[in-house]
Motif scaffolding. Sequence first.
Motif, PDB file in Angstrom:
ATOM      1  N   UNK A   8     -13.132 -77.582 -28.713  1.00 27.72           N
ATOM      2  CA  UNK A   8     -12.997 -76.451 -27.795  1.00 27.72           C
ATOM      3  C   UNK A   8     -13.708 -75.214 -28.332  1.00 27.72           C
ATOM      4  N   UNK A   9     -13.585 -74.965 -29.617  1.00 30.54           N
ATOM      5  CA  UNK A   9     -14.094 -73.726 -30.198  1.00 30.54           C
ATOM      6  C   UNK A   9     -15.493 -73.851 -30.807  1.00 30.54           C
ATOM      7  N   UNK A  10     -16.081 -75.031 -30.815  1.00 27.95           N
ATOM      8  CA  UNK A  10     -17.346 -75.232 -31.527  1.00 27.95           C
ATOM      9  C   UNK A  10     -18.458 -74.296 -31.063  1.00 27.95           C
ATOM     10  N   UNK A  11     -18.489 -73.955 -29.802  1.00 27.34           N
ATOM     11  CA  UNK A  11     -19.555 -73.098 -29.291  1.00 27.34           C
ATOM     12  C   UNK A  11     -19.325 -71.623 -29.599  1.00 27.34           C
ATOM     13  N   UNK A  12     -18.085 -71.243 -29.888  1.00 24.84           N
ATOM     14  CA  UNK A  12     -17.789 -69.819 -30.049  1.00 24.84           C
ATOM     15  C   UNK A  12     -17.431 -69.407 -31.476  1.00 24.84           C
ATOM     16  N   UNK A  13     -17.206 -70.375 -32.349  1.00 27.22           N
ATOM     17  CA  UNK A  13     -16.818 -70.027 -33.722  1.00 27.22           C
ATOM     18  C   UNK A  13     -18.029 -69.693 -34.581  1.00 27.22           C
ATOM     19  N   UNK A  14     -17.830 -68.769 -35.487  1.00 26.25           N
ATOM     20  CA  UNK A  14     -18.844 -68.493 -36.494  1.00 26.25           C
ATOM     21  C   UNK A  14     -18.997 -69.739 -37.363  1.00 26.25           C
TER      22      UNK A  14
END
Length: 179
Positions: free
Chosen positions: A138-144
Amino acid sequence: MNARLFVLGMLAREPMHGYQIRKALAESRTDTWAEVLPGSIYHALAAMEREGLVAVQQVESIGERSRSIYRITRTGRGALRRLAKAAWAGPPNPFPTRLYSAISFMSILSRAERVAALASAQERIEVEIADWGRAIEVKSATLAPSAMLAMQNATAHLQLDRELLMRLQESHTDCGGGN
């Protein structure tokens, strides 16, 4: 310290209300490994507003409810830097203390209780690994990139704990106690 660090860190990215912070921490599983309880977010916001570290940017009304959107202040940015430095200065917590404590005292349980406890722990860790995997997706595109590495590392730790539980299940009679 963790609640303050994460709340200020989230607000340094963009102004948010408490529920947005809570949701972001839950989606990234940060609330789990950082031990930031939902109530501590709101407590930290209130305390940091009194201290001048955050300020209400605006108040939104949703029906009969209202919510405050907070922004970090200049003083808050300084506090965030100090908290981040302090986090790096402290010792890491490399061990799952609750699991290791349980393992240390397995001998007080009967054989049947050990078998049941290990099976239950195995089921819970499988769920946890799956949850972390979904969070990473879920977060792969938005995480640093550094945050993604931390999440992958956390998953690797869980997988090692799963391996430990599997080895203990295979030799549960050797865990102490002859019941």
